[in-house]
Design a protein around this motif. Structure first.
Motif, PDB file in Angstrom:
ATOM      1  N   GLY A 198       0.758  -1.424  -0.148  1.00  0.00           N
ATOM      2  CA  GLY A 198       0.097  -0.013   0.073  1.00  0.00           C
ATOM      3  C   GLY A 198       0.800   1.314  -0.060  1.00  0.00           C
ATOM      4  O   GLY A 198       0.267   2.446   0.424  1.00  0.00           O
ATOM      5  N   LEU A 199       2.081   1.269  -0.606  1.00  0.00           N
ATOM      6  CA  LEU A 199       2.842   2.551  -0.658  1.00  0.00           C
ATOM      7  C   LEU A 199       3.212   3.075  -1.764  1.00  0.00           C
ATOM      8  O   LEU A 199       2.818   2.450  -2.829  1.00  0.00           O
ATOM      9  N   GLU A 200       3.581   4.363  -2.088  1.00  0.00           N
ATOM     10  CA  GLU A 200       3.196   4.954  -3.404  1.00  0.00           C
ATOM     11  C   GLU A 200       4.330   4.759  -4.176  1.00  0.00           C
ATOM     12  O   GLU A 200       4.485   4.595  -5.569  1.00  0.00           O
ATOM     13  N   ASN A 201       5.808   4.441  -3.708  1.00  0.00           N
ATOM     14  CA  ASN A 201       6.823   4.243  -4.768  1.00  0.00           C
ATOM     15  C   ASN A 201       6.866   3.191  -5.449  1.00  0.00           C
ATOM     16  O   ASN A 201       6.011   2.147  -4.936  1.00  0.00           O
ATOM     17  N   VAL A 202       7.608   2.776  -6.192  1.00  0.00           N
ATOM     18  CA  VAL A 202       7.766   1.771  -7.099  1.00  0.00           C
ATOM     19  C   VAL A 202       8.234   0.669  -6.280  1.00  0.00           C
ATOM     20  O   VAL A 202       7.969  -0.595  -5.899  1.00  0.00           O
ATOM     21  N   THR A 203       9.484   0.943  -5.495  1.00  0.00           N
ATOM     22  CA  THR A 203       9.997   0.074  -4.382  1.00  0.00           C
ATOM     23  C   THR A 203      10.306   0.928  -3.256  1.00  0.00           C
ATOM     24  O   THR A 203      10.482   2.159  -3.382  1.00  0.00           O
ATOM     25  N   THR A 204      10.674   0.038  -2.077  1.00  0.00           N
ATOM     26  CA  THR A 204      11.178   0.557  -0.841  1.00  0.00           C
ATOM     27  C   THR A 204      12.252   0.137  -0.442  1.00  0.00           C
ATOM     28  O   THR A 204      12.449  -1.106  -0.522  1.00  0.00           O
ATOM     29  N   CYS A 205      13.452   0.708   0.202  1.00  0.00           N
ATOM     30  CA  CYS A 205      14.517   0.468   0.625  1.00  0.00           C
ATOM     31  C   CYS A 205      15.123   0.865   2.058  1.00  0.00           C
ATOM     32  O   CYS A 205      14.780   1.906   2.315  1.00  0.00           O
ATOM     33  N   GLU A 206      15.201  -0.154   2.500  1.00  0.00           N
ATOM     34  CA  GLU A 206      15.621   0.001   4.211  1.00  0.00           C
ATOM     35  C   GLU A 206      17.011  -0.580   4.361  1.00  0.00           C
ATOM     36  O   GLU A 206      17.225  -1.523   4.035  1.00  0.00           O
ATOM     37  N   VAL A 207      17.769   0.237   4.975  1.00  0.00           N
ATOM     38  CA  VAL A 207      19.089  -0.111   5.456  1.00  0.00           C
ATOM     39  C   VAL A 207      19.440   0.060   6.771  1.00  0.00           C
ATOM     40  O   VAL A 207      19.057   1.069   7.515  1.00  0.00           O
ATOM     41  N   ALA A 221      14.603   4.902  -4.159  1.00  0.00           N
ATOM     42  CA  ALA A 221      15.036   3.576  -4.151  1.00  0.00           C
ATOM     43  C   ALA A 221      15.084   2.903  -5.567  1.00  0.00           C
ATOM     44  O   ALA A 221      15.111   3.936  -6.614  1.00  0.00           O
ATOM     45  N   SER A 222      14.750   1.750  -5.966  1.00  0.00           N
ATOM     46  CA  SER A 222      15.108   1.353  -7.312  1.00  0.00           C
ATOM     47  C   SER A 222      13.897   1.774  -8.164  1.00  0.00           C
ATOM     48  O   SER A 222      12.966   1.612  -7.729  1.00  0.00           O
ATOM     49  N   PRO A 223      14.164   1.892  -9.495  1.00  0.00           N
ATOM     50  CA  PRO A 223      13.114   2.677 -10.236  1.00  0.00           C
ATOM     51  C   PRO A 223      12.350   1.340 -10.825  1.00  0.00           C
ATOM     52  O   PRO A 223      11.244   1.503 -11.350  1.00  0.00           O
ATOM     53  N   TYR A 224      12.833   0.337 -10.564  1.00  0.00           N
ATOM     54  CA  TYR A 224      12.344  -1.199 -11.336  1.00  0.00           C
ATOM     55  C   TYR A 224      11.850  -1.936 -10.067  1.00  0.00           C
ATOM     56  O   TYR A 224      12.461  -2.160  -9.088  1.00  0.00           O
ATOM     57  N   ARG A 225      10.587  -2.595 -10.429  1.00  0.00           N
ATOM     58  CA  ARG A 225      10.319  -3.737  -9.458  1.00  0.00           C
ATOM     59  C   ARG A 225      11.210  -4.811  -9.541  1.00  0.00           C
ATOM     60  O   ARG A 225      11.696  -5.231 -10.478  1.00  0.00           O
ATOM     61  N   ILE A 226      11.265  -5.512  -8.425  1.00  0.00           N
ATOM     62  CA  ILE A 226      12.208  -6.589  -8.323  1.00  0.00           C
ATOM     63  C   ILE A 226      11.413  -7.998  -8.108  1.00  0.00           C
ATOM     64  O   ILE A 226      10.359  -8.165  -7.971  1.00  0.00           O
ATOM     65  N   ASN A 227      12.122  -8.834  -8.455  1.00  0.00           N
ATOM     66  CA  ASN A 227      11.783 -10.121  -8.329  1.00  0.00           C
ATOM     67  C   ASN A 227      12.109 -10.624  -6.914  1.00  0.00           C
ATOM     68  O   ASN A 227      13.075 -10.907  -6.672  1.00  0.00           O
ATOM     69  N   ASP A 228      10.888 -10.600  -6.136  1.00  0.00           N
ATOM     70  CA  ASP A 228      11.160 -10.806  -4.642  1.00  0.00           C
ATOM     71  C   ASP A 228      10.973 -12.575  -4.056  1.00  0.00           C
ATOM     72  O   ASP A 228      10.985 -12.838  -3.403  1.00  0.00           O
ATOM     73  N   PHE A 260      21.138   2.934  -6.763  1.00  0.00           N
ATOM     74  CA  PHE A 260      20.700   1.950  -7.674  1.00  0.00           C
ATOM     75  C   PHE A 260      21.226   2.027  -8.996  1.00  0.00           C
ATOM     76  O   PHE A 260      21.232   3.222  -9.387  1.00  0.00           O
ATOM     77  N   GLN A 261      21.500   1.080  -9.535  1.00  0.00           N
ATOM     78  CA  GLN A 261      21.992   1.026 -11.035  1.00  0.00           C
ATOM     79  C   GLN A 261      21.699  -0.289 -11.746  1.00  0.00           C
ATOM     80  O   GLN A 261      21.839  -1.289 -11.362  1.00  0.00           O
ATOM     81  N   VAL A 262      21.190  -0.236 -13.147  1.00  0.00           N
ATOM     82  CA  VAL A 262      20.778  -1.670 -13.786  1.00  0.00           C
ATOM     83  C   VAL A 262      22.282  -1.717 -14.508  1.00  0.00           C
ATOM     84  O   VAL A 262      22.730  -0.707 -15.133  1.00  0.00           O
ATOM     85  N   ILE A 263      22.764  -2.750 -14.110  1.00  0.00           N
ATOM     86  CA  ILE A 263      24.265  -3.207 -14.679  1.00  0.00           C
ATOM     87  C   ILE A 263      23.851  -3.744 -16.237  1.00  0.00           C
ATOM     88  O   ILE A 263      24.637  -3.228 -17.265  1.00  0.00           O
ATOM     89  N   CYS A 264      22.822  -4.731 -16.699  1.00  0.00           N
ATOM     90  CA  CYS A 264      22.773  -5.279 -17.855  1.00  0.00           C
ATOM     91  C   CYS A 264      21.676  -5.964 -18.045  1.00  0.00           C
ATOM     92  O   CYS A 264      21.019  -6.141 -16.914  1.00  0.00           O
ATOM     93  N   LYS A 265      21.398  -6.551 -19.092  1.00  0.00           N
ATOM     94  CA  LYS A 265      20.248  -7.379 -19.040  1.00  0.00           C
ATOM     95  C   LYS A 265      20.759  -8.857 -18.765  1.00  0.00           C
ATOM     96  O   LYS A 265      21.728  -9.163 -18.936  1.00  0.00           O
ATOM     97  N   ALA A 266      19.590  -9.589 -18.464  1.00  0.00           N
ATOM     98  CA  ALA A 266      19.828 -10.951 -18.094  1.00  0.00           C
ATOM     99  C   ALA A 266      20.281 -11.879 -19.237  1.00  0.00           C
ATOM    100  O   ALA A 266      19.487 -11.431 -20.377  1.00  0.00           O
ATOM    101  N   PRO A 267      20.582 -13.038 -19.130  1.00  0.00           N
ATOM    102  CA  PRO A 267      20.998 -13.716 -20.172  1.00  0.00           C
ATOM    103  C   PRO A 267      19.838 -14.685 -20.866  1.00  0.00           C
ATOM    104  O   PRO A 267      20.030 -15.102 -21.791  1.00  0.00           O
TER     105      PRO A 267
END
Length: 400
Positions: A198-207, A221-228, A260-267
């Motif tokens: 129920g949060l507004e951002n795409v992702t949330t990061c806690e450290v 946080a990350s601009p892309y949704r992650i595979n959790d 956060f940074q996108v490194i490359c596409k997955a193979p």
């Protein structure tokens, strides 16, 4: 009376011998010798003298000893069991599995003193991180038996609140654990998709910050949704996730800059459903970032080559399930766990209580440990003297 006097004379003789032994060599030479000893020996030698104890407990010595340990032999494999066991070595247990030697590496078993039941994949400088939803997480050094807990994050508290309300349909993000390699600061990290909570951002990061014993949000946080479904992995100062984009990408979180940074596409080809996402796992093999994908009769392991300007995925090897059917079952639904490459040509993999050694050159398989032995969770680990030290700085001067 004579016996007490005799023992007193013995103790004095031992002390004089220790003092004379210490005076034979300069302390910097003693330090160079100590660097080459295993962790268990160093823990005992801390009682030799205050000077030895101070040396062994110094961060600079621990860094140098760990570096020499990595250079001198391969990683060990710990089969980690998790649970309470106050009647056995304060919760630590190295039985009943016998140690197995594999070249310069050793496979052994250890029980961690915690009721948490989820282990972050891999180790960071010999440290393991264990967590669950309802209790504080724990960082453990299985070699020294040091451990430290840290409090619940906001995500965990939110899930507890949902559970108390009878709401059980929620995602299950995974905790990441790694180190800022410039400041030698260890950091647990939660990254999760926001909409499910129920949060507004795409992702949330806690450290988590061990110096303040508190969690904090990282923005952006990350601009892309992650595979959790998959666990994040730590490698060379960053944590990595796979994204849920139309084309799966490799996402990194630099633990020093906290960006956060996108490194490359997955193979591999894009996943069509959640089941496809569960067919992929990330891992670290032979100090390389790898992605393993189950393709039915085979499991393909990709390795990321980042030595040049462009990052290129290369096929490291394939596991043929038609040759491992008696151990892993016919076409496993999920990927087997790649653990480590030992002695350059032996891939250790685990699944369902089995450890199997895959010869990368001969393409052969040998059963190392079967399910009749209490196995636990296999993890590659270099033993160290480290603990979590807030604001510690790596020594770049001479050791002693």
């Amino acid at each position: 009376m004579l016996l007490k006097r005799h023992r007193s004379n013995e103790n004095e003789t031992v002390k004089r011998h220790r003092r004379s032994s210490e005076e034979l060599l300069p302390h910097d030479v003693v330090g160079l010798i100590l660097e080459r000893l295993p962790v268990k020996s160093l823990l005992r030698f801390k009682s030799v003298s205050k000077k030895w104890k101070s040396t062994i407990e110094s961060r600079c010595f621990q860094e140098q000893q760990f570096l020499r340990r990595r250079q001198s032999r391969g990683p060990d494999v710990l089969c980690v069991s998790i649970g309470d066991d106050d009647n056995n070595n304060n919760g630590y247990d190295e039985a009943p599995m016998n140690t197995v030697s594999l070249g310069s590496s050793i496979v052994s078993r250890v029980r961690l003193p915690t009721s948490n039941y989820i282990l972050c994949p891999g180790s960071c400088d010999g440290l393991l991180c264990v967590y669950c939803v309802f209790t504080p997480s724990v960082v453990v050094n299985p070699a020294t038996r040091w451990h430290q807990s840290f409090p619940l994050c906001n995500l965990q508290q939110f899930r507890i609140d949902m559970y108390d309300k009878g709401e059980y349909d929620y995602p299950n993000p995974k905790l990441g654990f790694g180190k800022d390699k410039f400041t030698s600061t260890y950091k647990p990290v939660w990254l999760y998709n926001s909409t499910e909570f129920g949060l507004e951002n795409v992702t949330t990061c806690e450290v988590f910050d061990f110096s303040t014993n508190a969690w904090r949000y990282v923005l952006p946080a990350s601009p892309y949704r992650i595979n959790d479904v998959n666990f994040p992995v730590y490698f060379d100062g960053s944590l990595y996730w796979l994204t849920l984009c139309e084309e799966t990408k490799l996402l990194s979180f630099d633990l020093h800059t906290e960006t956060f940074q996108v490194i490359c596409k997955a193979p591999f080809t894009p996943a069509s459903d959640i089941f496809s996402h569960s067919n992929r796992i990330m891992c670290i093999l032979d100090n390389r970032l790898c992605v393993s994908e189950n393709n039915g009769a085979t499991q393909v392991i990709w390795s990321l080559d980042s030595s040049g300007l462009n990052k290129i995925w290369k096929i490291l090897c394939s596991i043929d399930f038609t040759k491992t059917v008696s151990w892993f079952g016919d076409k496993p639904l999920f990927p087997v766990k790649p653990v480590e490459i030992l002695d350059d040509d032996k891939l250790l993999v685990g699944q369902h209580g089995y450890l199997v050694l895959h010869d990368l050159h001969a393409k052969s398989y040998d059963l190392l440990v079967d399910r009749e032995t209490t196995l636990g969770y296999p993890v590659s680990c270099f033993q160290s003297l480290f603990s979590v030290l807030p604001n510690s700085i790596i020594c770049t001067d001479e050791l002693l």
